[in-house]
Design an enzyme around this catalytic site. Structure first.
Site, PDB file in Angstrom:
ATOM      1  CB  SER A 163      -0.872  -0.009   1.253  1.00  0.00           C
ATOM      2  OG  SER A 163      -1.401   1.271   1.495  1.00  0.00           O
ATOM      3  CD  GLU A 165      -2.397   5.236   4.379  1.00  0.00           C
ATOM      4  OE1 GLU A 165      -2.268   5.402   5.590  1.00  0.00           O
ATOM      5  OE2 GLU A 165      -2.657   6.156   3.590  1.00  0.00           O
ATOM      6  CE1 TYR A 186      -4.033  -1.968   5.586  1.00  0.00           C
ATOM      7  CE2 TYR A 186      -3.085   0.154   4.987  1.00  0.00           C
ATOM      8  CZ  TYR A 186      -3.624  -1.070   4.612  1.00  0.00           C
ATOM      9  OH  TYR A 186      -3.750  -1.376   3.276  1.00  0.00           O
TER      10      TYR A 186
HETATM   11  P1  NDP Z   1     -11.331  -4.849   1.667  1.00  0.00           P
HETATM   12  O1  NDP Z   1     -11.320  -4.335   3.039  1.00  0.00           O
HETATM   13  O2  NDP Z   1     -12.468  -4.516   0.756  1.00  0.00           O
HETATM   14  O3  NDP Z   1     -11.215  -6.452   1.706  1.00  0.00           O
HETATM   15  C1  NDP Z   1     -10.405  -7.110   2.629  1.00  0.00           C
HETATM   16  C2  NDP Z   1     -10.598  -8.601   2.499  1.00  0.00           C
HETATM   17  O4  NDP Z   1      -9.821  -9.278   3.494  1.00  0.00           O
HETATM   18  C3  NDP Z   1     -12.052  -9.072   2.727  1.00  0.00           C
HETATM   19  O5  NDP Z   1     -12.309 -10.143   1.849  1.00  0.00           O
HETATM   20  C4  NDP Z   1     -12.024  -9.557   4.165  1.00  0.00           C
HETATM   21  O6  NDP Z   1     -13.026 -10.501   4.469  1.00  0.00           O
HETATM   22  C5  NDP Z   1     -10.656 -10.223   4.186  1.00  0.00           C
HETATM   23  N1  NDP Z   1     -10.130 -10.463   5.528  1.00  0.00           N
HETATM   24  C6  NDP Z   1     -10.044  -9.592   6.552  1.00  0.00           C
HETATM   25  N2  NDP Z   1      -9.489 -10.173   7.620  1.00  0.00           N
HETATM   26  C7  NDP Z   1      -9.216 -11.457   7.257  1.00  0.00           C
HETATM   27  C8  NDP Z   1      -8.659 -12.577   7.932  1.00  0.00           C
HETATM   28  N3  NDP Z   1      -8.276 -12.517   9.208  1.00  0.00           N
HETATM   29  N4  NDP Z   1      -8.505 -13.734   7.248  1.00  0.00           N
HETATM   30  C9  NDP Z   1      -8.923 -13.833   5.958  1.00  0.00           C
HETATM   31  N5  NDP Z   1      -9.487 -12.827   5.289  1.00  0.00           N
HETATM   32  C10 NDP Z   1      -9.626 -11.649   5.937  1.00  0.00           C
HETATM   33  O7  NDP Z   1      -9.946  -4.405   0.978  1.00  0.00           O
HETATM   34  P2  NDP Z   1      -9.625  -4.031  -0.557  1.00  0.00           P
HETATM   35  O8  NDP Z   1     -10.235  -5.028  -1.439  1.00  0.00           O
HETATM   36  O9  NDP Z   1      -9.879  -2.598  -0.761  1.00  0.00           O
HETATM   37  O10 NDP Z   1      -8.040  -4.190  -0.572  1.00  0.00           O
HETATM   38  C11 NDP Z   1      -7.415  -5.453  -0.856  1.00  0.00           C
HETATM   39  C12 NDP Z   1      -6.013  -5.469  -0.270  1.00  0.00           C
HETATM   40  O11 NDP Z   1      -5.243  -4.413  -0.841  1.00  0.00           O
HETATM   41  C13 NDP Z   1      -5.938  -5.250   1.238  1.00  0.00           C
HETATM   42  O12 NDP Z   1      -4.851  -6.008   1.709  1.00  0.00           O
HETATM   43  C14 NDP Z   1      -5.647  -3.766   1.379  1.00  0.00           C
HETATM   44  O13 NDP Z   1      -4.995  -3.523   2.595  1.00  0.00           O
HETATM   45  C15 NDP Z   1      -4.753  -3.552   0.182  1.00  0.00           C
HETATM   46  N6  NDP Z   1      -4.752  -2.236  -0.396  1.00  0.00           N
HETATM   47  C16 NDP Z   1      -5.939  -1.647  -0.766  1.00  0.00           C
HETATM   48  C17 NDP Z   1      -5.932  -0.428  -1.403  1.00  0.00           C
HETATM   49  C18 NDP Z   1      -7.200   0.237  -1.807  1.00  0.00           C
HETATM   50  O14 NDP Z   1      -7.159   1.437  -2.107  1.00  0.00           O
HETATM   51  N7  NDP Z   1      -8.326  -0.452  -1.871  1.00  0.00           N
HETATM   52  C19 NDP Z   1      -4.657   0.260  -1.715  1.00  0.00           C
HETATM   53  C20 NDP Z   1      -3.473  -0.463  -1.311  1.00  0.00           C
HETATM   54  C21 NDP Z   1      -3.540  -1.663  -0.680  1.00  0.00           C
HETATM   55  P3  NDP Z   1     -14.545 -10.012   4.886  1.00  0.00           P
HETATM   56  O15 NDP Z   1     -15.242  -9.716   3.579  1.00  0.00           O
HETATM   57  O16 NDP Z   1     -15.054 -11.193   5.587  1.00  0.00           O
HETATM   58  O17 NDP Z   1     -14.390  -8.788   5.729  1.00  0.00           O
HETATM   59  P1  GDR Z   2      -6.955   5.600   3.348  1.00  0.00           P
HETATM   60  O1  GDR Z   2      -8.485   5.690   2.909  1.00  0.00           O
HETATM   61  O2  GDR Z   2      -6.748   5.895   4.780  1.00  0.00           O
HETATM   62  O3  GDR Z   2      -6.183   6.421   2.358  1.00  0.00           O
HETATM   63  O4  GDR Z   2      -6.645   4.039   3.153  1.00  0.00           O
HETATM   64  P2  GDR Z   2      -9.738   6.396   3.575  1.00  0.00           P
HETATM   65  O5  GDR Z   2     -10.739   6.526   2.488  1.00  0.00           O
HETATM   66  O6  GDR Z   2     -10.145   5.733   4.833  1.00  0.00           O
HETATM   67  O7  GDR Z   2      -9.169   7.865   3.964  1.00  0.00           O
HETATM   68  C1  GDR Z   2      -8.684   8.759   2.976  1.00  0.00           C
HETATM   69  C2  GDR Z   2      -8.502  10.124   3.595  1.00  0.00           C
HETATM   70  O8  GDR Z   2      -9.791  10.678   3.897  1.00  0.00           O
HETATM   71  C3  GDR Z   2      -9.750  11.266   5.192  1.00  0.00           C
HETATM   72  N1  GDR Z   2     -11.100  11.317   5.764  1.00  0.00           N
HETATM   73  C4  GDR Z   2     -11.867  10.269   6.087  1.00  0.00           C
HETATM   74  N2  GDR Z   2     -11.648   8.940   5.961  1.00  0.00           N
HETATM   75  C5  GDR Z   2     -12.646   8.097   6.361  1.00  0.00           C
HETATM   76  N3  GDR Z   2     -12.466   6.775   6.199  1.00  0.00           N
HETATM   77  N4  GDR Z   2     -13.816   8.562   6.912  1.00  0.00           N
HETATM   78  C6  GDR Z   2     -14.056   9.895   7.072  1.00  0.00           C
HETATM   79  O9  GDR Z   2     -15.110  10.274   7.569  1.00  0.00           O
HETATM   80  C7  GDR Z   2     -13.041  10.792   6.636  1.00  0.00           C
HETATM   81  N5  GDR Z   2     -12.954  12.144   6.611  1.00  0.00           N
HETATM   82  C8  GDR Z   2     -11.775  12.457   6.084  1.00  0.00           C
HETATM   83  C9  GDR Z   2      -8.793  10.369   5.963  1.00  0.00           C
HETATM   84  O10 GDR Z   2      -8.332  11.035   7.133  1.00  0.00           O
HETATM   85  C10 GDR Z   2      -7.724  10.121   4.915  1.00  0.00           C
HETATM   86  O11 GDR Z   2      -6.797  11.148   4.914  1.00  0.00           O
HETATM   87  C11 GDR Z   2      -7.114   3.338   2.003  1.00  0.00           C
HETATM   88  C12 GDR Z   2      -7.364   1.889   2.426  1.00  0.00           C
HETATM   89  O12 GDR Z   2      -7.986   1.212   1.351  1.00  0.00           O
HETATM   90  C13 GDR Z   2      -6.065   1.189   2.758  1.00  0.00           C
HETATM   91  O13 GDR Z   2      -6.312  -0.207   2.965  1.00  0.00           O
HETATM   92  C14 GDR Z   2      -5.105   1.357   1.576  1.00  0.00           C
HETATM   93  O14 GDR Z   2      -3.874   0.739   1.876  1.00  0.00           O
HETATM   94  C15 GDR Z   2      -4.900   2.834   1.272  1.00  0.00           C
HETATM   95  O15 GDR Z   2      -6.164   3.407   0.964  1.00  0.00           O
HETATM   96  C16 GDR Z   2      -3.992   3.045   0.080  1.00  0.00           C
END
Ligand code: NDP
Ligand code: GDR
Length: 374
Positions: A163, A165, A186
């Protein structure tokens, strides 16, 4: 659907197709995805099934069904030769389940997408976050390593969902050579997973890649991430089901792309001759406020009339500015994003206006309270 098994019918692992590695004749490759029920898992499954893969997903036990994002891909396993996606119970906190399914499924590609992926929540449950995000990745890598050692299946390829992050407070543009400075439990856990992956590549010669993906969104994004929280609210406000939207920091800047484009980059990494790490990003950054402007403006609303700042959404440490430099992925993988920022926001708002209309029907018929969100 069977209420006691994951919705695949292959939960016991006893109904694998005839071929020795569990492949039916027509299937090209077998992929194993952790986190298949998440946003990315659903897009990756669609993508791989479209390429002819047989996809196996590990899902965790939940008191409610948690397969909504992939139900449309599901085919009753009793129709076995048509089912291209199979689900099995496992958990990243349970090493034995990971090894067992690797041995049973014998995948060619493993995508580790599972995570407690919410940054703010990781401050509330840091220990659990580390266990799943950091140690969970290590457990899976170790399961792959020992599976390869036991079976000689050294062609297996591993993808780790890294990520942006991890860059945290490192100023933009961030590339593969930028230092990590994580700002949450995280992000620190993702750094550990990143280095475990590098280490297993260097120590054991495992084909293991880190994708360092910047934020990617979609209509399937979890509803407590800021983009989807905003577009859900826009839909509900437009339809008259809600009037206020409570948010935290509006000045944070993110490099937001479309999840459907990003899963393609994951696959591309595993098709290269050499395992490596890649930044995947649009190279364009916008503040949360700019997202609000476009999302509310698109349906003729002013965000200032509805947004209320609630300090509870501020984080103990914030990541202020992310903007990726994805030139390596563009050059080596030939990847580039297809969906731009405006198009992404509009796609999400369009879908959430439709969703709110359906909710309104339920509310009007007395089946749902307007406060209630399914
Ligand atoms: P989601 O939160 O939508 O999905 C996470 C998945 O992980 C779900 O299927 C969840 O299951 C599963 N999970 C959580 N805990 C466990 C566990 N203990 N054992 C097995 N499965 C588990 O994430 P995204 O699809 O958005 O992201 C996919 C991956 O990419 C994650 O690792 C995230 O951290 C990473 N990532 C995401 C980004 C983004 O912008 N979306 C950017 C960079 C990295 P359940 O449905 O049951 O909750
Ligand atoms: P992020 O996504 O932390 O970048 O992680 P998120 O959408 O949670 O926050 C983005 C930015 O928005 C600000 N923010 C808020 N965020 C949330 N969730 N709720 C609010 O009400 C709110 N108001 C302002 C946050 O402070 C932050 O700056 C996502 C996840 O998908 C991670 O798993 C992944 O690794 C990174 O993107 C890349």
């Amino acid at each position: 659907a069977d209420s006691e098994a994951p919705r695949s019918g292959s939960g016991s692992g006893t109904d694998r197709p005839a071929a020795a590695n569990g492949l039916s004749e027509r299937v090209l490759k077998v992929a194993l995805i952790t986190g298949i029920t998440g946003q990315d898992g659903s897009y990756l499954t669609e993508f791989l099934v479209g390429k002819g893969y047989e996809v196996h997903g590990l899902i965790r036990r939940s008191s409610n069904f948690n397969t909504q994002r992939i139900d449309h891909i599901y085919i009753d396993p009793h129709n076995a030769n048509k089912a291209r996606m199979k689900l099995h119970y496992a958990d990243l906190s349970d090493a034995s389940s990971l090894r067992r399914w690797l041995d049973t499924i014998q995948p060619d590609e493993v995508y580790n997408l599972a995570a407690q992926s919410h940054v703010a929540v990781s401050f509330e449950i840091p220990d659990y976050t580390a266990d799943v995000v950091a140690t969970g990745a290590l457990r899976l890598l170790e399961a792959v390593r020992s599976h390869v050692f036991a079976t000689g299946r050294s062609h297996i390829r591993y993808y780790q969902a890294g990520s942006s992050e991890m860059f945290g407070s490192t100023p933009p543009p961030q590339s593969e050579t930028s230092p990590f400075h994580p700002r949450s439990p995280y992000a620190a856990s993702k750094c550990a997973a990143h280095w475990y992956t590098v280490n297993y590549r260097e120590a054991y010669g495992l084909f293991a890649c880190n994708g360092i993906l910047f934020n990617h969104e979609s209509p399937r994004r979890g509803e407590n991430f800021v983009t989807r929280k905003i577009t859900r609210a826009v839909g509900r406000i437009k339809i008259g089901l809600q009037s206020k939207l409570f948010l935290g920091n509006l000045q944070a800047s993110r490099d937001w792309g479309f999840a459907g484009d990003y899963v393609e980059a994951m696959w591309m990494m595993l098709q290269q001759e050499k395992a490596d790490d890649y930044v995947v990003a649009t190279e364009e950054s916008h503040t949360v406020e700019e997202f609000l402007e476009v999302a509310f403006g698109y349906v003729g609303l002013k965000w200032q009339d509805h947004v209320v700042i609630d300090k509870k959404y501020l984080r103990p440490a914030e990541v202020d500015n992310l903007k990726g430099d994805s030139s390596k992925a563009r050059k080596v993988l030939g990847w580039k994003p297809k969906v731009g920022f405006q198009q992404l926001v509009k796609m999400m708002v369009d879908e959430d206006v439709e969703l709110a209309k359906r909710e309104k029907v339920l509310v009007d018929a007395g089946y749902m309270n307007a406060q209630q969100q399914p």
